[in-house]
Design an enzyme around this catalytic site. Structure first.
Site, PDB file in Angstrom:
ATOM      1  N   ASP A   2       0.820  -1.211   0.000  1.00  0.00           N
ATOM      2  CA  ASP A   2       0.000   0.000   0.000  1.00  0.00           C
ATOM      3  C   ASP A   2       0.858   1.267   0.000  1.00  0.00           C
ATOM      4  OD1 ASP A   2      -2.371   1.276  -0.095  1.00  0.00           O
ATOM      5  OD2 ASP A   2      -3.008   0.781   1.942  1.00  0.00           O
ATOM      6  N   ARG A   6       0.171   7.435  -3.082  1.00  0.00           N
ATOM      7  CA  ARG A   6       0.663   8.576  -2.297  1.00  0.00           C
ATOM      8  C   ARG A   6       2.130   8.878  -2.619  1.00  0.00           C
ATOM      9  NH1 ARG A   6      -1.539   6.212   3.123  1.00  0.00           N
ATOM     10  NH2 ARG A   6      -2.079   4.569   1.648  1.00  0.00           N
ATOM     11  N   HIS A  19       3.027   2.714  -8.975  1.00  0.00           N
ATOM     12  CA  HIS A  19       2.942   1.251  -9.104  1.00  0.00           C
ATOM     13  C   HIS A  19       4.207   0.695  -9.757  1.00  0.00           C
ATOM     14  CE1 HIS A  19      -1.015   1.441  -7.582  1.00  0.00           C
ATOM     15  NE2 HIS A  19      -1.579   1.943  -8.654  1.00  0.00           N
ATOM     16  N   SER A  47      -6.920  -6.237  -6.080  1.00  0.00           N
ATOM     17  CA  SER A  47      -8.082  -6.859  -5.434  1.00  0.00           C
ATOM     18  C   SER A  47      -9.282  -6.868  -6.386  1.00  0.00           C
ATOM     19  CB  SER A  47      -8.451  -6.079  -4.169  1.00  0.00           C
ATOM     20  OG  SER A  47      -9.072  -4.860  -4.522  1.00  0.00           O
ATOM     21  N   THR A  48     -10.286  -7.670  -6.042  1.00  0.00           N
ATOM     22  CA  THR A  48     -11.491  -7.721  -6.881  1.00  0.00           C
ATOM     23  C   THR A  48     -12.167  -6.334  -6.923  1.00  0.00           C
ATOM     24  OG1 THR A  48     -12.580  -8.646  -4.916  1.00  0.00           O
ATOM     25  CG2 THR A  48     -12.050 -10.183  -6.664  1.00  0.00           C
ATOM     26  N   GLU A  49     -11.885  -5.521  -5.899  1.00  0.00           N
ATOM     27  CA  GLU A  49     -12.479  -4.169  -5.856  1.00  0.00           C
ATOM     28  C   GLU A  49     -11.687  -3.175  -6.718  1.00  0.00           C
ATOM     29  OE1 GLU A  49     -11.887  -6.012  -2.945  1.00  0.00           O
ATOM     30  OE2 GLU A  49     -13.981  -6.649  -3.051  1.00  0.00           O
ATOM     31  N   LEU A 113      11.603 -20.375  -3.003  1.00  0.00           N
ATOM     32  CA  LEU A 113      10.606 -19.478  -2.400  1.00  0.00           C
ATOM     33  C   LEU A 113       9.329 -19.581  -3.231  1.00  0.00           C
ATOM     34  CD1 LEU A 113      10.980 -15.950  -1.035  1.00  0.00           C
ATOM     35  CD2 LEU A 113       9.442 -16.200  -2.949  1.00  0.00           C
ATOM     36  N   SER A 174      -8.490  -5.423   4.593  1.00  0.00           N
ATOM     37  CA  SER A 174      -8.981  -5.149   3.236  1.00  0.00           C
ATOM     38  C   SER A 174      -9.196  -6.424   2.413  1.00  0.00           C
ATOM     39  CB  SER A 174      -8.046  -4.192   2.498  1.00  0.00           C
ATOM     40  OG  SER A 174      -8.034  -2.948   3.131  1.00  0.00           O
TER      41      SER A 174
END
Ligand code: FPP
Length: 224
Positions: A2, A6, A19, A47-49, A113, A174
């Site tokens: 996140d 900003r 991004h 996210s799906t949102e 990993l 979230s």
């Protein structure tokens, strides 16, 4: 991851630039995670949102994913990283879906990993999908329990996360791994994701090591 928006805004740049920097940082954090001996790393990339964000940003994120798969997957493969996708494939453009499937197939035997990429991911959708799969298999009500739901999640076969880190000072899950996070430790830092470096990851791990995990038991009687 996140705080990309900003980070960009503070520099007068478009959100997508944040991004892109966030993706650069992911590369650094991944290297540090391998060095620190982390076995499974899950990143919440989309996210799906997030489909509801401005079209330019959505297209920017899809284009970053395309680029990452093309340029980074061969390198990740050489480093022994196994890629997994958490989320629904629906709405992801067909060509990108094919690239995702190829990347998963290419890296499936790697074990240094596991990198779970949560893309078009929602925790509630994941639980709904697991229950739908159980019903489709004809499971009886008695067969629906914690273990059978877990084994139908996108993370089937993987242990629950020990530590969830959220950057940029937010203190919410979230819709991230809501089933798996039942006993996860939570760590938050005001640092924005593009600035979350190796030292920050180390600080989070150090903090985690000092926690007493009780899993609902009394002090000193935990299962670990
Ligand atoms: C949250 O910051 C970040 C995202 C919604 C996208 C994260 C995705 C990447 C870094 C791309 C990497 C993806 C892959 C699969 C390699 P925000 O935009 O909500 O930031 P803000 O809260 O400051 O606005």
């Amino acid at each position: 991851m996140d705080g990309n928006g900003r980070w960009a805004r503070r520099r007068g740049l478009p959100r997508v630039a944040g991004h892109r920097e966030g993706t650069e940082n992911l590369r650094r954090v991944l290297r540090a995670a391998v060095e620190f001996g982390i076995g499974i790393l899950t990143i919440y990339a989309f996210s799906t949102e997030n489909w509801g964000r401005p079209e330019e940003e959505v297209q920017g994120l899809l284009s970053i994913l395309r680029h990452v798969i093309k340029e980074e997957v061969p390198k990740l493969h050489r480093q022994g990283v196994q890629l997994r996708h958490l989320g629904r494939l629906e709405r992801i453009p067909a060509e990108l879906e094919r690239q995702i499937e190829e990347a998963i197939e290419l890296t499936k035997d790697n074990s240094r990993l596991i990198l779970n990429v949560a893309f078009n991911y929602g925790g509630r959708a994941e639980i709904v999908d697991a229950i739908r799969a159980l019903i489709a298999e004809g499971a009886s009500p008695e067969e629906v329990d914690g273990a059978s739901v877990s084994s139908h999640l996108y993370t089937a076969g993987q242990p629950d996360p020990d530590l969830i880190i959220r950057t940029s000072g937010e203190m919410r899950l979230s819709n991230f791994l809501i089933w798996q996070a039942a006993y996860a430790e939570f760590y938050t830092t005001p640092t924005l994701w593009p600035d979350f470096d190796k030292d920050e990851l180390y600080a989070a791990l150090k903090d985690f090591n000092q926690r007493e995990r009780r899993f609902g038991l009394v002090p000193g009687k935990s299962s670990e």
